[in-house]
Design a protein around this motif. Structure first.
Motif, PDB file in Angstrom:
ATOM      1  N   ARG A 136       0.815  -1.215   0.000  1.00 42.80           N
ATOM      2  CA  ARG A 136       0.000   0.000   0.000  1.00 42.80           C
ATOM      3  C   ARG A 136       0.854   1.273   0.000  1.00 42.80           C
ATOM      4  O   ARG A 136       0.325   2.368   0.126  1.00 42.80           O
ATOM      5  CB  ARG A 136      -0.904   0.019   1.229  1.00 42.80           C
ATOM      6  CG  ARG A 136      -1.937  -1.053   1.233  1.00 42.80           C
ATOM      7  CD  ARG A 136      -2.999  -0.802   0.182  1.00 42.80           C
ATOM      8  NE  ARG A 136      -3.687  -2.009  -0.193  1.00 42.80           N
ATOM      9  CZ  ARG A 136      -4.824  -2.429   0.351  1.00 42.80           C
ATOM     10  NH1 ARG A 136      -5.375  -1.716   1.276  1.00 42.80           N
ATOM     11  NH2 ARG A 136      -5.379  -3.531  -0.053  1.00 42.80           N
TER      12      ARG A 136
ATOM     13  N   LEU B 114       2.765   2.254   2.359  1.00 42.31           N
ATOM     14  CA  LEU B 114       2.874   2.861   3.677  1.00 42.31           C
ATOM     15  C   LEU B 114       4.258   2.691   4.268  1.00 42.31           C
ATOM     16  O   LEU B 114       4.589   3.302   5.266  1.00 42.31           O
ATOM     17  CB  LEU B 114       1.842   2.235   4.632  1.00 42.31           C
ATOM     18  CG  LEU B 114       0.419   2.725   4.453  1.00 42.31           C
ATOM     19  CD1 LEU B 114      -0.339   1.824   3.520  1.00 42.31           C
ATOM     20  CD2 LEU B 114      -0.273   2.797   5.788  1.00 42.31           C
TER      21      LEU B 114
ATOM     22  N   HIS C 233      -7.942   6.021  12.330  1.00 44.08           N
ATOM     23  CA  HIS C 233      -7.630   6.399  10.958  1.00 44.08           C
ATOM     24  C   HIS C 233      -7.710   5.187  10.043  1.00 44.08           C
ATOM     25  O   HIS C 233      -7.409   4.069  10.439  1.00 44.08           O
ATOM     26  CB  HIS C 233      -6.248   7.031  10.871  1.00 44.08           C
ATOM     27  CG  HIS C 233      -6.191   8.422  11.397  1.00 44.08           C
ATOM     28  ND1 HIS C 233      -6.017   8.704  12.725  1.00 44.08           N
ATOM     29  CD2 HIS C 233      -6.304   9.617  10.778  1.00 44.08           C
ATOM     30  CE1 HIS C 233      -6.023  10.017  12.896  1.00 44.08           C
ATOM     31  NE2 HIS C 233      -6.195  10.592  11.734  1.00 44.08           N
TER      32      HIS C 233
ATOM     33  N   SER D 147      -6.104   3.834   4.072  1.00 43.54           N
ATOM     34  CA  SER D 147      -5.887   4.701   2.915  1.00 43.54           C
ATOM     35  C   SER D 147      -5.585   6.125   3.361  1.00 43.54           C
ATOM     36  O   SER D 147      -4.796   6.825   2.735  1.00 43.54           O
ATOM     37  CB  SER D 147      -7.111   4.666   1.997  1.00 43.54           C
ATOM     38  OG  SER D 147      -8.255   5.079   2.698  1.00 43.54           O
ATOM     39  N   GLY D 148      -6.205   6.521   4.445  1.00 43.87           N
ATOM     40  CA  GLY D 148      -5.907   7.839   4.974  1.00 43.87           C
ATOM     41  C   GLY D 148      -4.466   7.921   5.429  1.00 43.87           C
ATOM     42  O   GLY D 148      -3.771   8.903   5.171  1.00 43.87           O
TER      43      GLY D 148
ATOM     44  N   ALA E  10      -2.136   6.124   4.261  1.00 42.10           N
ATOM     45  CA  ALA E  10      -1.304   6.068   3.061  1.00 42.10           C
ATOM     46  C   ALA E  10      -1.077   7.465   2.509  1.00 42.10           C
ATOM     47  O   ALA E  10       0.024   7.811   2.078  1.00 42.10           O
ATOM     48  CB  ALA E  10      -1.956   5.173   2.009  1.00 42.10           C
ATOM     49  N   GLU E  11      -2.124   8.286   2.544  1.00 40.49           N
ATOM     50  CA  GLU E  11      -1.969   9.659   2.077  1.00 40.49           C
ATOM     51  C   GLU E  11      -0.968  10.397   2.946  1.00 40.49           C
ATOM     52  O   GLU E  11      -0.130  11.145   2.453  1.00 40.49           O
ATOM     53  CB  GLU E  11      -3.313  10.394   2.145  1.00 40.49           C
ATOM     54  CG  GLU E  11      -4.290   9.977   1.058  1.00 40.49           C
ATOM     55  CD  GLU E  11      -5.592  10.758   1.184  1.00 40.49           C
ATOM     56  OE1 GLU E  11      -5.549  11.911   1.644  1.00 40.49           O
ATOM     57  OE2 GLU E  11      -6.641  10.187   0.832  1.00 40.49           O
ATOM     58  N   LEU E  12      -1.078  10.178   4.231  1.00 44.09           N
ATOM     59  CA  LEU E  12      -0.175  10.851   5.151  1.00 44.09           C
ATOM     60  C   LEU E  12       1.241  10.324   5.034  1.00 44.09           C
ATOM     61  O   LEU E  12       2.195  11.027   5.333  1.00 44.09           O
ATOM     62  CB  LEU E  12      -0.676  10.679   6.584  1.00 44.09           C
ATOM     63  CG  LEU E  12      -1.981  11.391   6.878  1.00 44.09           C
ATOM     64  CD1 LEU E  12      -2.488  11.006   8.249  1.00 44.09           C
ATOM     65  CD2 LEU E  12      -1.786  12.889   6.770  1.00 44.09           C
TER      66      LEU E  12
ATOM     67  N   GLU F 132       2.956   9.843   2.530  1.00 39.22           N
ATOM     68  CA  GLU F 132       3.738  10.657   1.607  1.00 39.22           C
ATOM     69  C   GLU F 132       4.256  11.888   2.323  1.00 39.22           C
ATOM     70  O   GLU F 132       5.421  12.260   2.195  1.00 39.22           O
ATOM     71  CB  GLU F 132       2.876  11.046   0.410  1.00 39.22           C
ATOM     72  CG  GLU F 132       3.662  11.513  -0.774  1.00 39.22           C
ATOM     73  CD  GLU F 132       3.426  12.976  -1.068  1.00 39.22           C
ATOM     74  OE1 GLU F 132       4.171  13.528  -1.872  1.00 39.22           O
ATOM     75  OE2 GLU F 132       2.507  13.572  -0.459  1.00 39.22           O
ATOM     76  N   ALA F 133       3.373  12.501   3.092  1.00 42.05           N
ATOM     77  CA  ALA F 133       3.790  13.669   3.857  1.00 42.05           C
ATOM     78  C   ALA F 133       4.870  13.298   4.866  1.00 42.05           C
ATOM     79  O   ALA F 133       5.806  14.050   5.094  1.00 42.05           O
ATOM     80  CB  ALA F 133       2.599  14.271   4.587  1.00 42.05           C
TER      81      ALA F 133
END
Length: 221
Positions: A29, A31, A63, A66-67, A69-71, A73-74
Motif C-alpha cells: 500500500r 505505507l 484512521h 488509505s488515509g 497512506a496519504e499521510l 507521503e507527507a
DNA sequence: ATTCTTACA
DNA sequence: TGTAAGGA
C-alpha cells in the motif's frame, strides 16, 4: 535510542506487533519504504519500525489505512508529522528543524542576510544551537514553493508580513465574537469553524478575481 | 533448510 | 489477513 540495527521481516514484524503478512500488506500500500535488499533477504531498520509504530498509533486513533497512506507521503517529505494529528492539538502548525545548509538549499541563493533578518523578525525562523527552526512546516513549504516559482524571497516575506496582519485581525474578530457569546472554552472547539470560514471566503474572493480578470481581457480586446 | 513472494481463499 | 506452494 535508535541504533543502526537492522531487522529481517519476521523480527521487524514481531517488534511492531504485527504479522509478516501485514507487513507485506503495508508495503504494497506504499505505507512503508522498500527495505534494503541483500539478495533474498529484506533488511529493515529503525525507520521502518518507527513507521510501523506510527501506523499502529494512527489506526488506534481510528484512521483508515488509505488515509494513513496519504499521510505516508507527507511523512516521507516532512519530519515528525506523526504526532501532529493527535498529540499536538494546541496548534496545527509543526515546527521544522533544519540546518543552515538545508535552509539554503530550499531557497537557492535567496538566503541573504537581509532575508534572514526579515524572517527572524517575522518570527518565521528561530535558532536552536546550530540548527534553525521554522515555526511552520506549511509556511516553509509554501514559501519555498513560491520562490521556486520565481518570486523573490524578499517579496514572499513581505507578503507574509501583510498576511500576518490580516490573520491577526481575523483572529481578533473570531475571538471576540465567540467569547462575547459563550464560555472561553469554546475558542478551542470552534476554531475549525473559523478556519473554514476564512478558507471559504478566500476561495470565493479568488474566484472573483479570476472572473474579473477574464472580463477585463475581453473588454480590452 | 531458510527467507521471501505469489496466489488463492 | 491467513496460509499453502514454490522460487532462489
Amino acid at each position: 535510542m535508535a541504533d543502526k540495527q537492522e531487522y529481517r521481516m519476521a523480527e521487524l514484524a514481531e517488534r511492531a506487533g504485527i504479522t509478516v503478512r501485514t507487513l507485506r500488506f503495508y508495503r504494497e500500500r506504499g505505507l512503508l519504504a522498500p527495505p534494503r535488499r541483500e539478495g533474498r533477504i529484506a533488511w529493515y531498520d529503525d525507520h521502518h519500525l518507527a513507521r510501523l509504530r506510527t501506523i499502529a498509533a494512527l489506526l488506534e486513533r481510528g484512521h483508515t489505512l488509505s488515509g494513513i497512506a496519504e499521510l505516508a507521503e507527507a511523512l516521507d517529505h516532512g519530519r515528525d508529522v506523526a504526532d501532529l494529528l493527535g498529540v499536538a492539538p494546541p496548534t496545527e502548525e509543526e515546527p521544522v528543524r533544519l540546518t543552515p545548509e538545508e535552509l539554503a538549499a530550499r531557497f537557492e541563493g535567496e538566503v541573504t542576510p537581509e532575508n534572514l533578518a526579515a524572517a527572524l523578525d517575522l518570527g518565521y525562523l528561530g535558532t536552536d544551537g546550530d540548527e534553525i527552526v521554522h515555526i511552520s512546516r506549511r509556511l516553509l513549504d509554501v514559501s519555498s514553493a513560491l520562490v521556486r516559482e520565481g518570486i523573490p524571497l524578499a517579496e514572499v516575506l513581505s507578503a507574509g508580513a501583510r498576511v500576518r496582519q490580516h490573520a491577526d485581525a481575523l483572529a481578533d474578530l473570531f475571538t471576540d465574537l465567540i467569547v462575547r457569546h459563550g464560555p472561553e472554552e469554546n475558542l478551542h472547539r470552534l476554531r475549525p469553524l473559523a478556519r473554514s470560514v476564512v478558507e471559504a471566503e478566500l476561495s470565493l474572493a479568488l474566484d472573483r478575481r479570476v472572473r474579473e480578470r477574464k472580463e477585463g481581457e475581453q473588454g480590452e480586446d
